[in-house]
Design an enzyme around this catalytic site. Structure first.
Site, PDB file in Angstrom:
ATOM      1  N   LYS A 148       0.727  -1.273  -0.083  1.00  8.84           N
ATOM      2  CA  LYS A 148      -0.070  -0.078   0.051  1.00  8.84           C
ATOM      3  C   LYS A 148       0.852   1.313  -0.142  1.00  8.84           C
ATOM      4  O   LYS A 148       0.679   2.190  -0.732  1.00  8.84           O
ATOM      5  CB  LYS A 148      -0.919   0.004   1.177  1.00  8.84           C
ATOM      6  CG  LYS A 148      -2.037  -1.033   1.053  1.00  8.84           C
ATOM      7  CD  LYS A 148      -2.854  -1.320   2.291  1.00  8.84           C
ATOM      8  CE  LYS A 148      -3.713  -2.498   2.278  1.00  8.84           C
ATOM      9  NZ  LYS A 148      -4.646  -2.909   3.547  1.00  8.84           N
ATOM     10  N   ASP A 194     -10.882   3.186   4.047  1.00 14.29           N
ATOM     11  CA  ASP A 194     -11.114   1.945   3.965  1.00 14.29           C
ATOM     12  C   ASP A 194     -12.665   1.672   3.782  1.00 14.29           C
ATOM     13  O   ASP A 194     -13.091   0.365   3.423  1.00 14.29           O
ATOM     14  CB  ASP A 194     -10.793   1.099   5.315  1.00 14.29           C
ATOM     15  CG  ASP A 194      -9.300   0.164   5.184  1.00 14.29           C
ATOM     16  OD1 ASP A 194      -9.177  -0.256   4.002  1.00 14.29           O
ATOM     17  OD2 ASP A 194      -8.814  -0.121   6.281  1.00 14.29           O
ATOM     18  N   GLN A 204      -4.548  -1.329   9.512  1.00 11.37           N
ATOM     19  CA  GLN A 204      -4.645  -2.522   9.129  1.00 11.37           C
ATOM     20  C   GLN A 204      -5.237  -3.634  10.078  1.00 11.37           C
ATOM     21  O   GLN A 204      -5.022  -3.678  11.075  1.00 11.37           O
ATOM     22  CB  GLN A 204      -3.234  -3.062   8.687  1.00 11.37           C
ATOM     23  CG  GLN A 204      -3.044  -4.372   7.961  1.00 11.37           C
ATOM     24  CD  GLN A 204      -3.671  -4.212   6.457  1.00 11.37           C
ATOM     25  OE1 GLN A 204      -3.562  -3.176   5.801  1.00 11.37           O
ATOM     26  NE2 GLN A 204      -3.836  -5.443   6.092  1.00 11.37           N
TER      27      GLN A 204
HETATM   28  N1  GUN Z   1      -6.977  -6.776   6.089  1.00 15.92           N
HETATM   29  C1  GUN Z   1      -7.136  -7.257   5.168  1.00 15.92           C
HETATM   30  N2  GUN Z   1      -8.073  -6.454   4.133  1.00 15.92           N
HETATM   31  C2  GUN Z   1      -7.951  -5.356   4.736  1.00 15.92           C
HETATM   32  C3  GUN Z   1      -8.161  -4.023   4.270  1.00 15.92           C
HETATM   33  O1  GUN Z   1      -8.918  -3.776   3.015  1.00 15.92           O
HETATM   34  N3  GUN Z   1      -8.319  -2.849   5.078  1.00 15.92           N
HETATM   35  C4  GUN Z   1      -7.524  -3.124   6.322  1.00 15.92           C
HETATM   36  N4  GUN Z   1      -7.504  -2.064   6.907  1.00 15.92           N
HETATM   37  N5  GUN Z   1      -7.092  -4.347   6.813  1.00 15.92           N
HETATM   38  C5  GUN Z   1      -7.326  -5.389   5.984  1.00 15.92           C
END
Ligand code: GUN
Length: 283
Positions: free
Chosen positions: A53, A120, A97
Site C-alpha cells: 500500500k 477503507d 490494518q
Molecule cells: N486486512 C485485510 N484486508 C484489509 C483491508 O482492506 N483494510 C484493512 N485495514 N485491513 C485489511
C-alpha cells in the site's frame, strides 16, 4: 468456450495513471494527498499488505506514512494515534490494518477514525452511506470488483448476482453495490443449504469466502461472470483464489485470475479513495 480474463493488473495501471495525474493536479494547488497506514504487531501477511500500500502511494505521487507499533500497544495508545492523525492536515486517509491484536477492540478503533478520512470504508458512517446511497467511501475490495465489471461494459440491470460470503469488508458491501446497479442479489454463506443451486442461477458470481475450490465448474452457468476475491495457498504453496480456476474458466464467460485479479484492484481503489478524500478538502 474458454472464459475471457478480466486483468486486474492492466485495469489497475489505467486507473493508477489517472490517480497520478489527479494527484499531480492537486499538488499544483498546494495539496499533496496523504495516506497514513497503521500496523500493530507482526502479522506477516499484514506486513506485506502495508508495504504494498505504501509503495503504491509512492509510485503514484501520494504522500504516505507507515506507523508500526509492537503487538502490545494498548488500545488507548492506538486511539490516541488515530486522534492525532484525524487532526493532521497532511493526512487525508487513515488505514488501520486488520486484524488487530485480540486485546484491541477493532470496531472501536475503526469508529474513532474521522469518516472524512475513512478510506477503507469500514466506519459505520461509511457503511450507512453505502446502504442509503449517500456520498461516502466504499470499501476498496468490492469497489474494485465493481470497477472490473464496469471495465468489461457489463450491465447489471436485471441480472442475478450471487455473492458468496457475508463479511463486513467484502460480502455485505459487495451485495449493496450490485443492488445499487439494479442486479437481483443473493447472499450465500456457510449456512446456505445448497450453494450450487444458487450459483447455477447466477449471471455474476462473486466468491469471497477465503477457502479454496468453493466454486467449481459444475456450479457455474455457462457464460457467467466469475469474480474471485479469495487469497489462499494451494498444497504446493502457490497463491490461489476461492474458485477452481482451471475448471471454471472452461464454463464461465469472464473470470478474474488469482494472482493478478482483484488483489491489485483493492490497492488501486485505496489510492482512489485517498485522492478523493484530498480532493474534497481542496475544493
Ligand atoms: N486486512 C485485510 N484486508 C484489509 C483491508 O482492506 N483494510 C484493512 N485495514 N485491513 C485489511
Amino acid at each position: 468456450m474458454t472464459a475471457q480474463l478480466i486483468d486486474g493488473n492492466a485495469l489497475s495501471r489505467t486507473l493508477r495513471a489517472d490517480v497520478a495525474a489527479r494527484a499531480a493536479a492537486l499538488k499544483a494547488l498546494g495539496v499533496t494527498p496523504g495516506l497514513a497506514v497503521v500496523l500493530v504487531g507482526e502479522n506477516p501477511a499484514s506486513q506485506v499488505y502495508v508495504r504494498n500500500k505504501v509503495k503504491a502511494c509512492e509510485d503514484n505521487g501520494l504522500h504516505s506514512v507507515l506507523e508500526k507499533y509492537p503487538a502490545d500497544l494498548s488500545e488507548a495508545e492506538l486511539l490516541a494515534r488515530v486522534d492525532a492523525l484525524n487532526n493532521d492536515p497532511a493526512i487525508h486517509g487513515i488505514l488501520v490494518q486488520l486484524p488487530l491484536p485480540a486485546h484491541i477492540d477493532a470496531q472501536k478503533v475503526i469508529e474513532a477514525i474521522s469518516p472524512e478520512k475513512d478510506v477503507d470504508g469500514f466506519h459505520v458512517a461509511s457503511a450507512g452511506a453505502l446502504m442509503t446511497g449517500a456520498p461516502g467511501f466504499w470499501p476498496c475490495t468490492p469497489y474494485g470488483c465493481m470497477k472490473m465489471l464496469e471495465s468489461i461494459g457489463y450491465d447489471l440491470r436485471g441480472k442475478h448476482a450471487v455473492v458468496i460470503g457475508r463479511s463486513n469488508i467484502v460480502g455485505k458491501p459487495m451485495a449493496l453495490m450490485l443492488l445499487a446497479k439494479n442486479a437481483t442479489v443473493t447472499i450465500c454463506h456457510s449456512a446456505t443449504a445448497d450453494l450450487g443451486a444458487m450459483t447455477r442461477q447466477a449471471d455474476v458470481v462473486v466468491a469471497a469466502v477465503g477457502k479454496r475450490n468453493v466454486l467449481t465448474a459444475d456450479m457455474v452457468k455457462p457464460g457467467a461472470v466469475v469474480i474471485d476475491v479469495g487469497m489462499n495457498r494451494n498444497d504446493a504453496g502457490k497463491l490461489c483464489g476461492d474458485v477452481d480456476f482451471d475448471g471454471v474458466r472452461e464454463v464461465a464467460g469472464w473470470i478474474t485470475p488469482v494472482p493478478g485479479g482483484v488483489g491489485p484492484m483493492t490497492i488501486t481503489m485505496l489510492l482512489v479513495n485517498t485522492l478523493e478524500a484530498a480532493e474534497r478538502t481542496a475544493h
